[in-house]
Design a protein around this motif. Structure first.
Motif, PDB file in Angstrom:
ATOM      1  N   MET A  12       0.846  -1.177   0.000  1.00 26.41           N
ATOM      2  CA  MET A  12       0.000   0.000   0.000  1.00 26.41           C
ATOM      3  C   MET A  12       0.890   1.239   0.000  1.00 26.41           C
ATOM      4  O   MET A  12       1.861   1.317   0.739  1.00 26.41           O
ATOM      5  N   LYS A  13       0.535   2.188  -0.817  1.00 25.81           N
ATOM      6  CA  LYS A  13       1.299   3.416  -0.939  1.00 25.81           C
ATOM      7  C   LYS A  13       0.825   4.428   0.117  1.00 25.81           C
ATOM      8  O   LYS A  13      -0.350   4.482   0.450  1.00 25.81           O
ATOM      9  N   THR A  14       1.767   5.204   0.619  1.00 29.08           N
ATOM     10  CA  THR A  14       1.449   6.244   1.597  1.00 29.08           C
ATOM     11  C   THR A  14       1.542   7.609   0.931  1.00 29.08           C
ATOM     12  O   THR A  14       2.473   7.864   0.166  1.00 29.08           O
ATOM     13  N   TYR A  15       0.579   8.446   1.208  1.00 29.46           N
ATOM     14  CA  TYR A  15       0.565   9.810   0.683  1.00 29.46           C
ATOM     15  C   TYR A  15       0.658  10.787   1.851  1.00 29.46           C
ATOM     16  O   TYR A  15       0.115  10.525   2.919  1.00 29.46           O
ATOM     17  N   VAL A  16       1.313  11.899   1.631  1.00 32.86           N
ATOM     18  CA  VAL A  16       1.409  12.947   2.650  1.00 32.86           C
ATOM     19  C   VAL A  16       0.731  14.189   2.091  1.00 32.86           C
ATOM     20  O   VAL A  16       1.081  14.665   1.011  1.00 32.86           O
ATOM     21  N   PHE A  17      -0.248  14.686   2.804  1.00 33.00           N
ATOM     22  CA  PHE A  17      -0.970  15.887   2.420  1.00 33.00           C
ATOM     23  C   PHE A  17      -0.726  16.964   3.470  1.00 33.00           C
ATOM     24  O   PHE A  17      -0.810  16.688   4.665  1.00 33.00           O
ATOM     25  N   HIS A  18      -0.457  18.156   3.032  1.00 28.54           N
ATOM     26  CA  HIS A  18      -0.282  19.281   3.950  1.00 28.54           C
ATOM     27  C   HIS A  18      -1.637  19.979   4.082  1.00 28.54           C
ATOM     28  O   HIS A  18      -1.975  20.871   3.312  1.00 28.54           O
ATOM     29  N   VAL A  19      -2.380  19.521   5.075  1.00 30.41           N
ATOM     30  CA  VAL A  19      -3.750  19.970   5.304  1.00 30.41           C
ATOM     31  C   VAL A  19      -3.745  21.262   6.111  1.00 30.41           C
ATOM     32  O   VAL A  19      -2.920  21.438   7.012  1.00 30.41           O
ATOM     33  N   GLU A  20      -4.665  22.140   5.785  1.00 32.99           N
ATOM     34  CA  GLU A  20      -4.820  23.377   6.548  1.00 32.99           C
ATOM     35  C   GLU A  20      -5.969  23.199   7.524  1.00 32.99           C
ATOM     36  O   GLU A  20      -6.994  22.615   7.191  1.00 32.99           O
ATOM     37  N   LEU A  21      -5.761  23.668   8.724  1.00 32.94           N
ATOM     38  CA  LEU A  21      -6.766  23.582   9.777  1.00 32.94           C
ATOM     39  C   LEU A  21      -6.907  24.967  10.387  1.00 32.94           C
ATOM     40  O   LEU A  21      -5.921  25.557  10.814  1.00 32.94           O
ATOM     41  N   GLU A  22      -8.132  25.481  10.390  1.00 30.30           N
ATOM     42  CA  GLU A  22      -8.330  26.825  10.922  1.00 30.30           C
ATOM     43  C   GLU A  22      -9.650  26.907  11.684  1.00 30.30           C
ATOM     44  O   GLU A  22     -10.633  26.265  11.323  1.00 30.30           O
ATOM     45  N   PRO A  23      -9.659  27.692  12.745  1.00 31.66           N
ATOM     46  CA  PRO A  23     -10.907  27.867  13.496  1.00 31.66           C
ATOM     47  C   PRO A  23     -11.851  28.778  12.717  1.00 31.66           C
ATOM     48  O   PRO A  23     -11.422  29.641  11.959  1.00 31.66           O
ATOM     49  N   ASP A  24     -13.144  28.557  12.911  1.00 33.42           N
ATOM     50  CA  ASP A  24     -14.132  29.494  12.388  1.00 33.42           C
ATOM     51  C   ASP A  24     -15.103  29.840  13.509  1.00 33.42           C
ATOM     52  O   ASP A  24     -14.856  29.508  14.662  1.00 33.42           O
ATOM     53  N   GLU A  25     -16.191  30.475  13.177  1.00 34.39           N
ATOM     54  CA  GLU A  25     -17.114  30.970  14.218  1.00 34.39           C
ATOM     55  C   GLU A  25     -17.705  29.859  15.086  1.00 34.39           C
ATOM     56  O   GLU A  25     -18.001  30.069  16.252  1.00 34.39           O
ATOM     57  N   GLU A  26     -17.890  28.672  14.485  1.00 34.06           N
ATOM     58  CA  GLU A  26     -18.593  27.608  15.201  1.00 34.06           C
ATOM     59  C   GLU A  26     -17.783  26.340  15.420  1.00 34.06           C
ATOM     60  O   GLU A  26     -18.296  25.365  15.944  1.00 34.06           O
ATOM     61  N   GLY A  27     -16.521  26.313  14.992  1.00 32.10           N
ATOM     62  CA  GLY A  27     -15.732  25.094  15.147  1.00 32.10           C
ATOM     63  C   GLY A  27     -14.430  25.189  14.386  1.00 32.10           C
ATOM     64  O   GLY A  27     -13.746  26.214  14.427  1.00 32.10           O
ATOM     65  N   TRP A  28     -14.101  24.104  13.674  1.00 23.36           N
ATOM     66  CA  TRP A  28     -12.831  24.009  12.948  1.00 23.36           C
ATOM     67  C   TRP A  28     -13.074  23.600  11.515  1.00 23.36           C
ATOM     68  O   TRP A  28     -13.878  22.716  11.236  1.00 23.36           O
ATOM     69  N   ARG A  29     -12.349  24.203  10.611  1.00 20.26           N
ATOM     70  CA  ARG A  29     -12.401  23.870   9.192  1.00 20.26           C
ATOM     71  C   ARG A  29     -11.070  23.232   8.812  1.00 20.26           C
ATOM     72  O   ARG A  29     -10.006  23.774   9.122  1.00 20.26           O
ATOM     73  N   ALA A  30     -11.120  22.072   8.151  1.00 20.84           N
ATOM     74  CA  ALA A  30      -9.917  21.384   7.660  1.00 20.84           C
ATOM     75  C   ALA A  30     -10.066  21.224   6.157  1.00 20.84           C
ATOM     76  O   ALA A  30     -11.137  20.867   5.666  1.00 20.84           O
ATOM     77  N   PHE A  31      -8.975  21.495   5.412  1.00 27.28           N
ATOM     78  CA  PHE A  31      -9.047  21.379   3.962  1.00 27.28           C
ATOM     79  C   PHE A  31      -7.664  21.200   3.362  1.00 27.28           C
ATOM     80  O   PHE A  31      -6.659  21.536   3.971  1.00 27.28           O
ATOM     81  N   TYR A  32      -7.663  20.643   2.148  1.00 21.65           N
ATOM     82  CA  TYR A  32      -6.440  20.482   1.370  1.00 21.65           C
ATOM     83  C   TYR A  32      -6.666  21.280   0.090  1.00 21.65           C
ATOM     84  O   TYR A  32      -7.409  20.843  -0.804  1.00 21.65           O
ATOM     85  N   PRO A  33      -6.077  22.492  -0.001  1.00 22.87           N
ATOM     86  CA  PRO A  33      -6.388  23.405  -1.101  1.00 22.87           C
ATOM     87  C   PRO A  33      -6.331  22.820  -2.513  1.00 22.87           C
ATOM     88  O   PRO A  33      -7.251  23.064  -3.304  1.00 22.87           O
ATOM     89  N   PRO A  34      -5.333  22.012  -2.890  1.00 18.66           N
ATOM     90  CA  PRO A  34      -5.308  21.506  -4.272  1.00 18.66           C
ATOM     91  C   PRO A  34      -6.484  20.595  -4.641  1.00 18.66           C
ATOM     92  O   PRO A  34      -6.813  20.458  -5.804  1.00 18.66           O
ATOM     93  N   LEU A  35      -7.107  19.982  -3.650  1.00 16.99           N
ATOM     94  CA  LEU A  35      -8.229  19.077  -3.924  1.00 16.99           C
ATOM     95  C   LEU A  35      -9.533  19.556  -3.291  1.00 16.99           C
ATOM     96  O   LEU A  35     -10.493  18.792  -3.175  1.00 16.99           O
ATOM     97  N   GLU A  36      -9.584  20.809  -2.914  1.00 14.46           N
ATOM     98  CA  GLU A  36     -10.777  21.324  -2.228  1.00 14.46           C
ATOM     99  C   GLU A  36     -12.027  21.212  -3.101  1.00 14.46           C
ATOM    100  O   GLU A  36     -13.098  20.848  -2.615  1.00 14.46           O
ATOM    101  N   GLU A  37     -11.895  21.476  -4.387  1.00 14.80           N
ATOM    102  CA  GLU A  37     -13.057  21.387  -5.286  1.00 14.80           C
ATOM    103  C   GLU A  37     -13.522  19.952  -5.493  1.00 14.80           C
ATOM    104  O   GLU A  37     -14.653  19.722  -5.911  1.00 14.80           O
TER     105      GLU A  37
END
Length: 66
Positions: free
Chosen positions: A1-26
């Motif tokens: 099995m191949k391993t991938y490393v993603f540099h995920v962004e995690l940021e607080p918002d008004e009601e909790g936390w948002r996590a995303f990976y910009p290149p694949l966000e869409e």
């Protein structure tokens, strides 16, 4: 099995936390949760699903970038 490393962004918002990976966000690599830990778990699940779908689309034994 191949391993991938993603540099995920995690940021607080008004009601909790948002996590995303910009290149694949869409493609669905964006999620939200009330806690930081839950946001990490959700983005990991989303990225796993995206990688599995891309790997399946490229045939057995091939990785998404091939």
């Amino acid at each position: 099995m191949k391993t991938y490393v993603f540099h995920v962004e995690l940021e607080p918002d008004e009601e909790g936390w948002r996590a995303f990976y910009p290149p694949l966000e869409e493609q669905g690599a964006s999620t939200w949760a009330e806690s930081q830990e839950a946001a990490w778990q959700h983005i990991q699940a989303a990225l796993t699903m995206i990688v599995e779908e891309r790997t399946a689309a490229h045939g057995p034994g091939q990785t998404p970038e091939q």
